[in-house]
Scaffold this motif. Structure first.
Motif, mmCIF file in Angstrom:
data_model
loop_
_atom_site.group_PDB
_atom_site.id
_atom_site.type_symbol
_atom_site.label_atom_id
_atom_site.label_comp_id
_atom_site.label_asym_id
_atom_site.label_seq_id
_atom_site.Cartn_x
_atom_site.Cartn_y
_atom_site.Cartn_z
ATOM 1 N N ASN A 82 0.838 -1.200 0.000
ATOM 2 C CA ASN A 82 0.000 0.000 0.000
ATOM 3 C C ASN A 82 0.877 1.257 0.000
ATOM 4 O O ASN A 82 2.097 1.177 -0.111
ATOM 5 N N GLU A 83 0.249 2.397 0.139
ATOM 6 C CA GLU A 83 0.959 3.676 0.096
ATOM 7 C C GLU A 83 2.068 3.760 1.151
ATOM 8 O O GLU A 83 3.063 4.442 0.965
ATOM 9 N N TYR A 84 1.911 3.052 2.249
ATOM 10 C CA TYR A 84 2.919 3.043 3.304
ATOM 11 C C TYR A 84 3.961 1.950 3.105
ATOM 12 O O TYR A 84 4.831 1.764 3.949
ATOM 13 N N GLY A 85 3.852 1.213 1.997
ATOM 14 C CA GLY A 85 4.797 0.144 1.703
ATOM 15 C C GLY A 85 4.493 -1.146 2.442
ATOM 16 O O GLY A 85 5.289 -2.082 2.430
ATOM 17 N N VAL A 131 13.695 4.014 13.454
ATOM 18 C CA VAL A 131 13.949 5.454 13.397
ATOM 19 C C VAL A 131 12.933 6.126 12.473
ATOM 20 O O VAL A 131 12.421 7.205 12.765
ATOM 21 N N GLU A 132 12.633 5.456 11.352
ATOM 22 C CA GLU A 132 11.715 6.036 10.364
ATOM 23 C C GLU A 132 10.299 6.226 10.909
ATOM 24 O O GLU A 132 9.538 7.032 10.400
ATOM 25 N N LEU A 133 9.923 5.466 11.938
ATOM 26 C CA LEU A 133 8.596 5.633 12.536
ATOM 27 C C LEU A 133 8.446 6.997 13.180
ATOM 28 O O LEU A 133 7.363 7.568 13.179
ATOM 29 N N ASN A 136 5.124 8.646 14.652
ATOM 30 C CA ASN A 136 3.912 8.178 13.985
ATOM 31 C C ASN A 136 3.249 7.088 14.826
ATOM 32 O O ASN A 136 3.552 5.905 14.694
ATOM 33 N N PHE A 137 2.330 7.492 15.673
ATOM 34 C CA PHE A 137 1.680 6.564 16.597
ATOM 35 C C PHE A 137 0.878 5.496 15.868
ATOM 36 O O PHE A 137 0.844 4.337 16.276
ATOM 37 N N ASP A 138 0.210 5.865 14.779
ATOM 38 C CA ASP A 138 -0.670 4.926 14.078
ATOM 39 C C ASP A 138 0.054 3.669 13.622
ATOM 40 O O ASP A 138 -0.528 2.595 13.598
ATOM 41 N N MET A 139 1.309 3.791 13.240
ATOM 42 C CA MET A 139 2.016 2.659 12.657
ATOM 43 C C MET A 139 2.922 1.930 13.651
ATOM 44 O O MET A 139 3.550 0.941 13.300
ATOM 45 N N GLN A 140 2.988 2.399 14.884
ATOM 46 C CA GLN A 140 3.855 1.753 15.869
ATOM 47 C C GLN A 140 3.263 0.419 16.320
ATOM 48 O O GLN A 140 2.080 0.349 16.649
ATOM 49 N N PRO A 141 4.085 -0.641 16.331
ATOM 50 C CA PRO A 141 3.607 -1.923 16.866
ATOM 51 C C PRO A 141 3.224 -1.760 18.333
ATOM 52 O O PRO A 141 3.859 -1.012 19.071
ATOM 53 N N ARG A 142 2.162 -2.429 18.756
ATOM 54 C CA ARG A 142 1.644 -2.269 20.112
ATOM 55 C C ARG A 142 2.037 -3.403 21.058
ATOM 56 O O ARG A 142 2.045 -3.236 22.261
ATOM 57 N N ARG A 143 2.286 -4.596 20.515
ATOM 58 C CA ARG A 143 2.556 -5.759 21.363
ATOM 59 C C ARG A 143 3.744 -6.536 20.825
ATOM 60 O O ARG A 143 4.028 -6.505 19.636
#
Length: 156
Positions: A82-85, A131-133, A136-143
């Protein structure tokens, strides 16, 4: 199954979302629809990882695999990004969906695929913040999904 009904009505399994959109719900949850997200990505969990990444039940994982196989049979691209790769494998890693990951890799999903944030399925399963994150909270892994990490390491 929904995908069979859509295909029977002429839907194209290779079409994707055209524009990235953010919707804020009244309950405080935020829905993000990313451009170029395909039906295959949605079938294996893309979008579900919002609202704190609810995992699939075993029955949902099986249904997801059946839908994914159907989409692939119709010409879906296992490694479409997708647009985010992000690929279907990234989506499954956010959920720790081991049977889906095993299925996708068995069908040719690239384990080493990196998204625009430098994330791979393995870094997502390990909850590594690249580092590239940035912030950006939306794309950060949560678990951390230990079994998923071990599976991805064993698969290649």
């Amino acid at each position: 199954m929904l995908f069979r009904s859509l295909a029977a009505a002429g839907a194209d399994s290779r079409l994707s979302i055209q524009q990235t959109t953010f919707l804020n719900a009244s309950n405080g949850h935020r829905l993000q629809m990313v451009a170029q997200t395909t039906p295959l990505m949605v079938a294996v969990g893309a979008g579900r990882y919002k609202q704190n990444y609810p995992q699939f039940t075993p029955a949902e994982e099986q249904s997801s695999i059946e839908a994914a196989q159907y989409i692939l049979d119709l010409g879906g691209d296992i490694n479409a990004a997708n647009e985010y790769g992000q690929t279907a494998l990234h989506a499954a890693a956010y959920l720790g969906a081991d049977s889906i990951i095993r299925f996708l890799v068995g069908k040719g999903a690239r384990i080493d695929a990196r998204d625009n944030f430098g994330q791979t399925a393995l870094s997502i399963a390990h909850r590594i913040h690249t580092v590239e994150l940035g912030s950006n909270f939306d794309m950060q892994p949560r678990r951390v999904y230990e079994t998923t990490s071990q599976l991805l390491l064993s698969l290649g």
